[in-house]
Design a protein around this motif. Structure first.
Motif, PDB file in Angstrom:
ATOM      1  N   HIS A 189       1.041  -1.202  -0.015  1.00  0.00           N
ATOM      2  CA  HIS A 189       0.158  -0.043  -0.023  1.00  0.00           C
ATOM      3  C   HIS A 189       0.993   1.259   0.069  1.00  0.00           C
ATOM      4  O   HIS A 189       0.628   2.210  -0.795  1.00  0.00           O
ATOM      5  CB  HIS A 189      -1.065   0.058   1.122  1.00  0.00           C
ATOM      6  CG  HIS A 189      -1.900   1.247   1.321  1.00  0.00           C
ATOM      7  ND1 HIS A 189      -2.821   1.246   0.543  1.00  0.00           N
ATOM      8  CD2 HIS A 189      -1.772   2.459   1.895  1.00  0.00           C
ATOM      9  CE1 HIS A 189      -3.311   2.450   0.588  1.00  0.00           C
ATOM     10  NE2 HIS A 189      -2.698   3.330   1.894  1.00  0.00           N
ATOM     11  N   ASP A 190       1.994   1.117   0.888  1.00  0.00           N
ATOM     12  CA  ASP A 190       2.959   2.550   1.010  1.00  0.00           C
ATOM     13  C   ASP A 190       3.490   2.533  -0.554  1.00  0.00           C
ATOM     14  O   ASP A 190       3.647   3.977  -1.024  1.00  0.00           O
ATOM     15  CB  ASP A 190       3.767   2.139   2.045  1.00  0.00           C
ATOM     16  CG  ASP A 190       3.148   2.374   3.475  1.00  0.00           C
ATOM     17  OD1 ASP A 190       1.990   2.928   3.579  1.00  0.00           O
ATOM     18  OD2 ASP A 190       3.845   2.002   4.447  1.00  0.00           O
ATOM     19  N   GLU A 191       3.898   1.513  -1.027  1.00  0.00           N
ATOM     20  CA  GLU A 191       4.778   1.765  -2.467  1.00  0.00           C
ATOM     21  C   GLU A 191       3.837   2.126  -3.347  1.00  0.00           C
ATOM     22  O   GLU A 191       4.150   3.021  -4.350  1.00  0.00           O
ATOM     23  CB  GLU A 191       5.277   0.236  -2.753  1.00  0.00           C
ATOM     24  CG  GLU A 191       6.023   0.625  -3.994  1.00  0.00           C
ATOM     25  CD  GLU A 191       6.779  -1.042  -4.197  1.00  0.00           C
ATOM     26  OE1 GLU A 191       7.784  -0.754  -5.107  1.00  0.00           O
ATOM     27  OE2 GLU A 191       6.550  -2.007  -3.769  1.00  0.00           O
ATOM     28  N   HIS A 192       2.536   1.788  -3.439  1.00  0.00           N
ATOM     29  CA  HIS A 192       1.518   2.059  -4.249  1.00  0.00           C
ATOM     30  C   HIS A 192       1.072   3.574  -4.036  1.00  0.00           C
ATOM     31  O   HIS A 192       1.020   4.141  -5.152  1.00  0.00           O
ATOM     32  CB  HIS A 192       0.321   0.962  -4.204  1.00  0.00           C
ATOM     33  CG  HIS A 192      -0.705   1.476  -5.229  1.00  0.00           C
ATOM     34  ND1 HIS A 192      -2.131   2.150  -4.538  1.00  0.00           N
ATOM     35  CD2 HIS A 192      -1.093   1.503  -6.533  1.00  0.00           C
ATOM     36  CE1 HIS A 192      -2.589   2.378  -5.721  1.00  0.00           C
ATOM     37  NE2 HIS A 192      -2.014   1.993  -6.752  1.00  0.00           N
ATOM     38  N   GLU A 193       0.966   4.159  -2.957  1.00  0.00           N
ATOM     39  CA  GLU A 193       0.716   5.374  -2.642  1.00  0.00           C
ATOM     40  C   GLU A 193       1.777   6.324  -3.168  1.00  0.00           C
ATOM     41  O   GLU A 193       1.494   7.297  -3.808  1.00  0.00           O
ATOM     42  CB  GLU A 193       0.543   5.738  -1.276  1.00  0.00           C
ATOM     43  CG  GLU A 193      -0.585   5.093  -0.708  1.00  0.00           C
ATOM     44  CD  GLU A 193      -2.225   6.000  -1.135  1.00  0.00           C
ATOM     45  OE1 GLU A 193      -1.989   7.084  -1.205  1.00  0.00           O
ATOM     46  OE2 GLU A 193      -2.986   5.153  -1.548  1.00  0.00           O
ATOM     47  N   GLN A 194       3.026   6.021  -3.063  1.00  0.00           N
ATOM     48  CA  GLN A 194       4.150   6.931  -3.395  1.00  0.00           C
ATOM     49  C   GLN A 194       4.123   6.690  -5.361  1.00  0.00           C
ATOM     50  O   GLN A 194       4.570   7.535  -5.670  1.00  0.00           O
ATOM     51  CB  GLN A 194       5.377   6.370  -3.046  1.00  0.00           C
ATOM     52  CG  GLN A 194       5.625   6.496  -1.417  1.00  0.00           C
ATOM     53  CD  GLN A 194       6.898   5.857  -1.024  1.00  0.00           C
ATOM     54  OE1 GLN A 194       7.675   5.110  -1.414  1.00  0.00           O
ATOM     55  NE2 GLN A 194       7.142   6.191   0.596  1.00  0.00           N
ATOM     56  N   TYR A 195       3.937   5.527  -5.628  1.00  0.00           N
ATOM     57  CA  TYR A 195       4.123   5.541  -7.101  1.00  0.00           C
ATOM     58  C   TYR A 195       2.895   6.332  -7.751  1.00  0.00           C
ATOM     59  O   TYR A 195       2.958   6.837  -8.723  1.00  0.00           O
ATOM     60  CB  TYR A 195       3.810   3.835  -7.472  1.00  0.00           C
ATOM     61  CG  TYR A 195       3.842   3.538  -8.848  1.00  0.00           C
ATOM     62  CD1 TYR A 195       4.927   4.020  -9.673  1.00  0.00           C
ATOM     63  CD2 TYR A 195       2.698   3.126  -9.467  1.00  0.00           C
ATOM     64  CE1 TYR A 195       4.708   3.616 -11.056  1.00  0.00           C
ATOM     65  CE2 TYR A 195       2.733   2.849 -10.783  1.00  0.00           C
ATOM     66  CZ  TYR A 195       3.741   3.293 -11.493  1.00  0.00           C
ATOM     67  OH  TYR A 195       3.751   3.227 -13.064  1.00  0.00           O
ATOM     68  N   THR A 196       1.656   6.219  -6.901  1.00  0.00           N
ATOM     69  CA  THR A 196       0.431   6.915  -7.240  1.00  0.00           C
ATOM     70  C   THR A 196       0.829   8.588  -7.418  1.00  0.00           C
ATOM     71  O   THR A 196       0.367   9.233  -8.320  1.00  0.00           O
ATOM     72  CB  THR A 196      -0.869   6.741  -6.698  1.00  0.00           C
ATOM     73  OG1 THR A 196      -1.051   5.406  -6.494  1.00  0.00           O
ATOM     74  CG2 THR A 196      -1.719   7.701  -7.102  1.00  0.00           C
ATOM     75  N   GLN A 197       1.422   9.055  -6.484  1.00  0.00           N
ATOM     76  CA  GLN A 197       1.991  10.432  -6.309  1.00  0.00           C
ATOM     77  C   GLN A 197       2.797  10.843  -7.577  1.00  0.00           C
ATOM     78  O   GLN A 197       2.680  11.952  -8.094  1.00  0.00           O
ATOM     79  CB  GLN A 197       2.649  10.851  -4.797  1.00  0.00           C
ATOM     80  CG  GLN A 197       2.654  12.207  -4.699  1.00  0.00           C
ATOM     81  CD  GLN A 197       1.430  13.309  -5.219  1.00  0.00           C
ATOM     82  OE1 GLN A 197       0.594  12.924  -4.398  1.00  0.00           O
ATOM     83  NE2 GLN A 197       1.911  14.003  -5.969  1.00  0.00           N
TER      84      GLN A 197
END
Length: 129
Positions: free
Chosen positions: A94-102
């Motif tokens: 989830h954290d990696e996905h959030e950073q990738y989304t940003q």
């Protein structure tokens, strides 16, 4: 003496005018050389900046591809191989996905299939570590 002054005045005036004209011309040549050197310097700086921007764009694209690949790999491992994911794995994903989304938002990249994969992983049953 007045005759000598009348005779010499045009000669001195012509010589003085020629001297001042040569000074002005020399100053203009120096200015032209300086402007040309500044234009060449500016062109070199512009070329270097363009090269740097190209390298930066390629680096960012590679970073996006690597992060996307990592997320896809993790999602397929949890979905296809394990069928489960631990709470810690889900939080990390989830954290990696959030950073990738940003990161994608900043660059104008659309990756809906990544969003769907991550959402499917978040719905998996919990597994013990």
């Amino acid at each position: 003496m007045d005759g000598l002054i009348q005779w010499a005045a045009p000669i001195v005036s012509t010589a003085l005018t020629a001297y001042l004209t040569s000074l002005i011309a020399r100053s203009e040549r120096k200015t032209d050389v300086k402007r040309k050197a500044e234009a060449e310097w500016r062109d070199r700086v512009d070329k270097r900046l363009t090269d740097i921007e190209g390298k930066q764009d390629r680096s960012i694209a590679a970073q996006a591809a690597q992060t996307r690949s990592d997320i896809v790999h993790k999602c397929h491992r949890y979905l296809d191989d394990l069928g489960k994911a631990s709470t810690e794995e889900k939080h990390a994903l989830h954290d990696e996905h959030e950073q990738y989304t940003q990161f994608c938002t900043d660059l104008g990249i659309d990756n809906n299939f990544i969003d769907c994969l991550v959402a499917r992983v978040m719905e998996l049953p919990e597994r013990e570590v």
